[in-house]
Scaffold this motif. Structure first.
Motif, PDB file in Angstrom:
ATOM      1  N   UNK A 157      -4.026   0.941 -12.976  1.00  0.00           N
ATOM      2  CA  UNK A 157      -4.305  -0.437 -12.565  1.00  0.00           C
ATOM      3  C   UNK A 157      -3.828  -0.685 -11.138  1.00  0.00           C
ATOM      4  N   UNK A 158      -2.897   0.116 -10.659  1.00  0.00           N
ATOM      5  CA  UNK A 158      -2.358  -0.056  -9.311  1.00  0.00           C
ATOM      6  C   UNK A 158      -3.120   0.755  -8.260  1.00  0.00           C
ATOM      7  N   UNK A 159      -4.366   1.028  -8.493  1.00  0.00           N
ATOM      8  CA  UNK A 159      -5.125   1.855  -7.559  1.00  0.00           C
ATOM      9  C   UNK A 159      -5.293   1.198  -6.192  1.00  0.00           C
ATOM     10  N   UNK A 160      -5.114  -0.115  -6.088  1.00  0.00           N
ATOM     11  CA  UNK A 160      -5.218  -0.812  -4.798  1.00  0.00           C
ATOM     12  C   UNK A 160      -3.895  -0.808  -4.025  1.00  0.00           C
ATOM     13  N   UNK A 161      -2.809  -0.378  -4.652  1.00  0.00           N
ATOM     14  CA  UNK A 161      -1.485  -0.428  -4.025  1.00  0.00           C
ATOM     15  C   UNK A 161      -1.462   0.350  -2.715  1.00  0.00           C
ATOM     16  N   UNK A 162      -0.938  -0.290  -1.656  1.00  0.00           N
ATOM     17  CA  UNK A 162      -0.881   0.329  -0.339  1.00  0.00           C
ATOM     18  C   UNK A 162       0.537   0.528   0.163  1.00  0.00           C
ATOM     19  N   UNK A 163       1.449  -0.367  -0.236  1.00  0.00           N
ATOM     20  CA  UNK A 163       2.831  -0.302   0.250  1.00  0.00           C
ATOM     21  C   UNK A 163       3.772  -0.304  -0.944  1.00  0.00           C
ATOM     22  N   UNK A 164       4.669   0.685  -0.979  1.00  0.00           N
ATOM     23  CA  UNK A 164       5.627   0.816  -2.069  1.00  0.00           C
ATOM     24  C   UNK A 164       7.007   1.115  -1.497  1.00  0.00           C
ATOM     25  N   UNK A 218      -0.177  10.112  -8.804  1.00  0.00           N
ATOM     26  CA  UNK A 218      -1.624  10.274  -9.045  1.00  0.00           C
ATOM     27  C   UNK A 218      -2.347   8.949  -9.264  1.00  0.00           C
ATOM     28  N   UNK A 219      -1.753   7.986  -9.983  1.00  0.00           N
ATOM     29  CA  UNK A 219      -2.477   6.718 -10.220  1.00  0.00           C
ATOM     30  C   UNK A 219      -2.584   5.800  -9.003  1.00  0.00           C
ATOM     31  N   UNK A 220      -1.908   6.125  -7.911  1.00  0.00           N
ATOM     32  CA  UNK A 220      -1.906   5.214  -6.755  1.00  0.00           C
ATOM     33  C   UNK A 220      -2.372   5.934  -5.479  1.00  0.00           C
ATOM     34  N   UNK A 221      -3.623   6.403  -5.455  1.00  0.00           N
ATOM     35  CA  UNK A 221      -4.118   7.215  -4.333  1.00  0.00           C
ATOM     36  C   UNK A 221      -4.310   6.465  -3.022  1.00  0.00           C
ATOM     37  N   UNK A 222      -4.333   5.131  -3.049  1.00  0.00           N
ATOM     38  CA  UNK A 222      -4.560   4.367  -1.813  1.00  0.00           C
ATOM     39  C   UNK A 222      -3.287   4.011  -1.067  1.00  0.00           C
ATOM     40  N   UNK A 223      -2.173   4.485  -1.556  1.00  0.00           N
ATOM     41  CA  UNK A 223      -0.888   4.217  -0.914  1.00  0.00           C
ATOM     42  C   UNK A 223      -0.887   4.788   0.505  1.00  0.00           C
ATOM     43  N   UNK A 224      -0.479   3.974   1.487  1.00  0.00           N
ATOM     44  CA  UNK A 224      -0.371   4.508   2.842  1.00  0.00           C
ATOM     45  C   UNK A 224       1.044   4.373   3.394  1.00  0.00           C
ATOM     46  N   UNK A 278       4.022  16.956  -5.172  1.00  0.00           N
ATOM     47  CA  UNK A 278       4.203  15.601  -5.702  1.00  0.00           C
ATOM     48  C   UNK A 278       3.476  14.558  -4.859  1.00  0.00           C
ATOM     49  N   UNK A 279       3.373  14.794  -3.550  1.00  0.00           N
ATOM     50  CA  UNK A 279       2.719  13.828  -2.676  1.00  0.00           C
ATOM     51  C   UNK A 279       1.251  14.176  -2.400  1.00  0.00           C
ATOM     52  N   UNK A 280       0.734  15.235  -3.005  1.00  0.00           N
ATOM     53  CA  UNK A 280      -0.651  15.672  -2.773  1.00  0.00           C
ATOM     54  C   UNK A 280      -1.688  14.585  -3.060  1.00  0.00           C
ATOM     55  N   UNK A 281      -1.520  13.747  -4.102  1.00  0.00           N
ATOM     56  CA  UNK A 281      -2.523  12.693  -4.354  1.00  0.00           C
ATOM     57  C   UNK A 281      -2.548  11.597  -3.283  1.00  0.00           C
ATOM     58  N   UNK A 282      -1.535  11.545  -2.455  1.00  0.00           N
ATOM     59  CA  UNK A 282      -1.417  10.472  -1.461  1.00  0.00           C
ATOM     60  C   UNK A 282      -2.062  10.885  -0.145  1.00  0.00           C
TER      61      UNK A 282
END
Length: 189
Positions: free
Chosen positions: A124-131, A147-153, A169-173
């Motif tokens: 559900x957090x696929x839009x997340x950009x900042x964490x 993996x569930x948060x690929x749009x994180x920048x 661990x960071x490959x999906x990002x």
């Protein structure tokens, strides 16, 4: 915007007799921002959030919140920013963010989160950009956590207890432009 910061609140607005706390917000259905920072809240005020369906910014930093429950944010489908920094959050129930699919900014720094698993950040957090996760006692990260948060920048994980990172661990990002891992105890990558 309603700002109730730094008031010593233990609950959101004491209720008139025979009414729920949410009754105090019932005429604010179009409210976009609610600031409850600097109080002594021990839980996310879900009864109040239930009457604020248009909320986009929820600020709960500097309280005494210990967990994020699966039902706490179900009434916040338009939430863009959630600030829970400087609390005592040690548990995030699976599905806690399921209803907040528009969330872009999630601030969880300065809490008590010790492990990161994929169930914290569901799809559900696929839009997340900042964490922001810095200053938590994070000692382990599951390899599939991100993996569930690929749009994180932007990811900040400074000052944790990490000594190593799982391979890839960071490959999906693939969109990350800033990854901060300063002041950890990393001895190998």
């Amino acid at each position: 915007e309603v700002n109730l910061g730094n008031n010593g609140l233990t609950d959101v607005l004491p209720s008139p007799p025979h009414q729920t706390a949410a009754a105090n917000f019932s005429n604010l259905a179009f409210l976009k921002t609610l600031r409850l920072n600097g109080n002594v809240l021990e839980h996310i005020p879900r009864t109040t959030l239930a009457v604020l369906p248009q909320l986009t910014i929820l600020v709960l930093n500097n309280n005494h919140i210990t967990s994020i429950g699966a039902q706490d944010l179900v009434s916040c489908p338009h939430l863009l920013t959630l600030d829970l920094e400087n609390n005592f959050v040690s548990a995030v129930e699976p599905g806690a963010f399921r209803a907040s699919s528009e969330l872009i900014r999630l601030y969880l720094a300065h809490n008590s989160i010790a492990r990161l698993t994929p169930s914290i950040f569901d799809h559900a957090l696929s839009a997340l950009q900042i964490l922001r996760l810095g200053h938590n006692p994070i000692a382990s990260i599951h390899p599939d956590t991100f993996k569930p948060i690929p749009n994180l920048f932007w990811l900040r994980m400074a000052s944790t207890r990490l000594t190593s990172l799982p391979p890839s661990v960071f490959a999906p990002l693939t969109r990350v432009t800033t990854l901060e891992l300063t002041y950890n105890q990393l001895t190998q990558l």
